[in-house]
Design an enzyme around this catalytic site. Structure first.
Site, PDB file in Angstrom:
ATOM      1  N   HIS A 143      11.466  -0.398  14.688  1.00  0.00           N
ATOM      2  CA  HIS A 143      12.154  -1.691  14.547  1.00  0.00           C
ATOM      3  C   HIS A 143      13.353  -1.866  15.471  1.00  0.00           C
ATOM      4  O   HIS A 143      14.409  -2.372  15.056  1.00  0.00           O
ATOM      5  CB  HIS A 143      12.582  -1.889  13.094  1.00  0.00           C
ATOM      6  CG  HIS A 143      11.437  -2.040  12.121  1.00  0.00           C
ATOM      7  ND1 HIS A 143      10.211  -2.513  12.478  1.00  0.00           N
ATOM      8  CD2 HIS A 143      11.356  -1.762  10.780  1.00  0.00           C
ATOM      9  CE1 HIS A 143       9.418  -2.540  11.412  1.00  0.00           C
ATOM     10  NE2 HIS A 143      10.079  -2.083  10.376  1.00  0.00           N
ATOM     11  N   HIS A 216      11.134  -9.521   8.834  1.00  0.00           N
ATOM     12  CA  HIS A 216      10.808  -8.451   7.887  1.00  0.00           C
ATOM     13  C   HIS A 216      11.147  -8.842   6.445  1.00  0.00           C
ATOM     14  O   HIS A 216      11.692  -8.031   5.694  1.00  0.00           O
ATOM     15  CB  HIS A 216      11.567  -7.190   8.302  1.00  0.00           C
ATOM     16  CG  HIS A 216      10.935  -5.917   7.863  1.00  0.00           C
ATOM     17  ND1 HIS A 216      10.808  -5.568   6.538  1.00  0.00           N
ATOM     18  CD2 HIS A 216      10.387  -4.909   8.576  1.00  0.00           C
ATOM     19  CE1 HIS A 216      10.232  -4.383   6.463  1.00  0.00           C
ATOM     20  NE2 HIS A 216       9.955  -3.962   7.679  1.00  0.00           N
ATOM     21  N   GLU A 352       4.333  -8.839   8.099  1.00  0.00           N
ATOM     22  CA  GLU A 352       5.062  -8.981   9.365  1.00  0.00           C
ATOM     23  C   GLU A 352       4.055  -9.279  10.480  1.00  0.00           C
ATOM     24  O   GLU A 352       3.269  -8.418  10.852  1.00  0.00           O
ATOM     25  CB  GLU A 352       5.791  -7.672   9.688  1.00  0.00           C
ATOM     26  CG  GLU A 352       6.692  -7.167   8.584  1.00  0.00           C
ATOM     27  CD  GLU A 352       6.827  -5.647   8.607  1.00  0.00           C
ATOM     28  OE1 GLU A 352       7.192  -5.089   9.654  1.00  0.00           O
ATOM     29  OE2 GLU A 352       6.543  -5.010   7.579  1.00  0.00           O
TER      30      GLU A 352
HETATM   31  C1  BGC Z   1       7.192  -0.212   8.310  1.00  0.00           C
HETATM   32  C2  BGC Z   1       7.446   0.789   7.199  1.00  0.00           C
HETATM   33  C3  BGC Z   1       8.920   0.858   6.983  1.00  0.00           C
HETATM   34  C4  BGC Z   1       9.411  -0.512   6.625  1.00  0.00           C
HETATM   35  C5  BGC Z   1      10.891  -0.565   6.408  1.00  0.00           C
HETATM   36  C6  BGC Z   1       7.692  -1.528   7.856  1.00  0.00           C
HETATM   37  O1  BGC Z   1       7.488  -2.478   8.844  1.00  0.00           O
HETATM   38  O2  BGC Z   1       5.856  -0.242   8.689  1.00  0.00           O
HETATM   39  O3  BGC Z   1       6.920   2.052   7.507  1.00  0.00           O
HETATM   40  O4  BGC Z   1       9.236   1.769   5.969  1.00  0.00           O
HETATM   41  O5  BGC Z   1       9.077  -1.415   7.639  1.00  0.00           O
HETATM   42  O6  BGC Z   1      11.545   0.086   7.389  1.00  0.00           O
END
Ligand code: BGC
Length: 388
Positions: A143, A216, A352
Site C-alpha cells: 500500500h 481501502h 478494493e
Molecule cells: C491487503 C491485506 C491487508 C489489508 C490491510 C488489504 O488490501 O490485501 O493483506 O492486511 O489490506 O492492510
C-alpha cells in the site's frame, strides 16, 4: 459504527458560494417531499503530529445520504446508506479522531498509493533500472510504503452542487517512498443523486513510474457484528493465487469449483474457513485479487453485496481489471473505533478495485507503468440501495 448524522456546526465555505449554492439547490429539491438540500460543509478534524491541520468535509445529497471525508489520507471517515425502512446508518469502519488514523489504522477508508497492494520484496525494475521500496509487510511492500498516500495531507477543493464533490490533489515527489518521478495525483469524490459515491482518479508523471490507486474502505452493511452473512456476487471468473506472503504466483486460476467462486450470490462466510483450501489458509480467509470476466477497461458493474437483515445493497462498478476482496482477517479486536466500538476479526470487508498486485514484477499482468505524457485514469462507483 455508531456514528449517526447530526446537525452541522460547520463553517460555510464562502458566503457568496453558499448563497449561490442554496439558491441552486433549493430550486432542485423544493417540490419533492422528504428531500433535503444537497450540500458540502467543512469543519476542523485536528492537527497531525507534525503540526498540519486536517479538515473534515461533509457531503450530503438530497436523499439524505452523507459522506464525511478528511483530506488526511483522503479517508472516508463515514458513509451512510439506507436500509429497507429508509434508515440511513454509517456502513464503514473508522475512527472518531485524526490521531487514531495517524497512529495505527489498517487503512480504514484511506486512499492508497502510489501502489495499492503488494510489490514483492519491495523491488521492481523499470526500463532496466532497479528501484527499492520499503518492506512493510512480511518482507514485501504494501500500500505505498511507510508513508503512503493514506498518511499525507491532500489539498482539498470542495465543489458545491446537486452532486457535491471533493477534489483532492497531492504531488508525490520524485523518490518519495522509493518511487521514481514526480507524480501529480487528483482524486475526486462525488456524492451522486442516486446514492452512489463515485471516485475518479487521475495521475501524471515526469518520469516513468508505476501507479495503482484505490480506496481501502471497510464496509459492514449491517452497521454492526461480523460480515459473514453478507451475500457477495463477483462478476469474476478467475482469481490470483498467492504464496504464503500474499504475493501472486502469476497464475490466473478459474474460480469454478473452488471456494473463490462468487459468480452466484454466496454468503461471505459460507466457505471462508475451508481448511482444505491452501489459498484460504494463506489469506487467513479471503485476501485475494479477483479478475473480472469482462476484461474491458470501460466502466462495468463488477460486484454486489446484499445484507439480509437490513436489506442494504452495495454495488461496485469500475474501470479497473481486478478487485481485492479482503474479509478483515487481520482485525483482532484491539482497535477501538467510532463510538467506542471494537473491531473484531471479520467485522468489515474491503472491495478494493485495482490492477493486479505485484504487476511491476509480473510482465504478463496488465501494465501499471505510467510514462510522461500519459494520464492515469480510473473510476470506481459504490452505489447503495435496499431490497424490501
Ligand atoms: C491487503 C491485506 C491487508 C489489508 C490491510 C488489504 O488490501 O490485501 O493483506 O492486511 O489490506 O492492510
Amino acid at each position: 459504527m455508531s456514528y449517526k448524522p447530526k446537525p452541522m456546526r460547520t463553517l460555510t465555505l464562502t458566503f457568496l458560494s453558499s448563497l449561490l449554492g442554496v439558491a441552486l439547490l433549493n430550486s432542485c429539491g423544493s417540490n419533492q417531499e422528504n428531500k433535503q438540500k444537497a450540500m458540502i460543509e467543512k469543519s476542523a478534524f485536528g492537527t497531525t503530529a507534525d503540526g498540519q491541520a486536517a479538515d473534515l468535509y461533509t457531503l450530503r445529497n438530497a436523499e439524505g445520504m452523507e459522506a464525511r471525508i478528511t483530506n488526511f489520507g483522503g479517508v472516508i471517515v463515514s458513509l451512510t446508506a439506507p436500509d429497507r425502512n429508509g434508515n440511513y446508518q454509517d456502513v464503514t469502519l473508522g475512527f472518531d479522531s485524526l490521531a487514531s488514523y495517524e497512529k495505527g489504522s489498517p487503512y480504514f477508508g484511506s486512499l492508497i498509493g502510489r501502489y495499492g497492494n503488494r510489490i514483492a520484496k519491495g523491488r521492481f525494475t523499470l526500463d532496466g533500472k532497479q528501484y527499492t521500496l520499503a518492506t512493510n509487510n512480511m518482507g514485501n511492500h504494501l500500500h505505498g510504503g511507510i508513508k503512503g498516500f493514506d498518511k499525507v495531507i491532500w489539498n482539498a477543493q470542495p465543489i458545491e452542487g446537486e452532486e457535491p464533490a471533493l477534489k483532492l490533489t497531492y504531488t508525490s515527489k520524485d523518490g518519495e517512498e522509493g518511487y521514481p518521478g514526480n507524480l501529480a495525483v487528483e482524486v475526486t469524490y462525488t456524492l451522486q443523486k442516486d446514492n452512489s459515491l463515485k471516485i475518479d482518479y487521475k495521475a501524471t508523471t515526469d518520469k516513468p513510474t508505476v501507479v495503482n490507486l484505490t480506496n481501502h474502505s471497510y464496509f459492514n452493511l449491517a452497521g454492526k457484528g461480523d460480515i459473514l452473512g453478507h451475500e457477495l456476487t463477483l462478476n469474476a471468473d478467475r482469481f490470483l493465487p498467492v504464496d504464503q506472503t500474499l504475493i501472486p504466483t502469476g497464475e490466473l486460476k478459474p474460480v469454478a469449483g473452488t471456494v473463490f467462486d462468487f459468480t452466484k450470490s454466496t454468503p461471505m462466510g459460507a466457505r471462508i474457513n475451508d481448511s482444505t483450501d491452501t489459498q484460504i489458509k494463506y489469506g487467513l480467509g479471503y485476501d485475494h485479487a479477483w479478475v473480472f470476466s469482462d476484461t474491458s477497461n470501460t466502466l462495468k458493474q463488477v460486484a454486489t453485496v446484499y445484507e439480509p437483515t437490513t436489506g442494504r445493497v452495495m454495488e461496485v462498478s469500475t474501470t479497473e481489471p481486478a478487485i481485492q476482496f479482503y474479509t478483515g482477517n487481520f482485525l483482532d479486536g484491539t482497535l477501538t473505533g467510532k463510538g467506542g466500538v471494537t473491531y473484531a476479526k471479520r467485522t468489515g470487508f474491503c472491495l478494493e478495485t485495482e490492477h493486479y498486485p505485484d504487476s511491476p514484477n509480473l510482465p504478463k499482468f496488465p501494465s501499471t507503468t505510467l510514462r510522461p505524457g500519459e494520464t492515469y485514469q480510473s473510476t470506481t462507483i459504490y452505489t447503495f440501495s435496499a431490497r424490501k
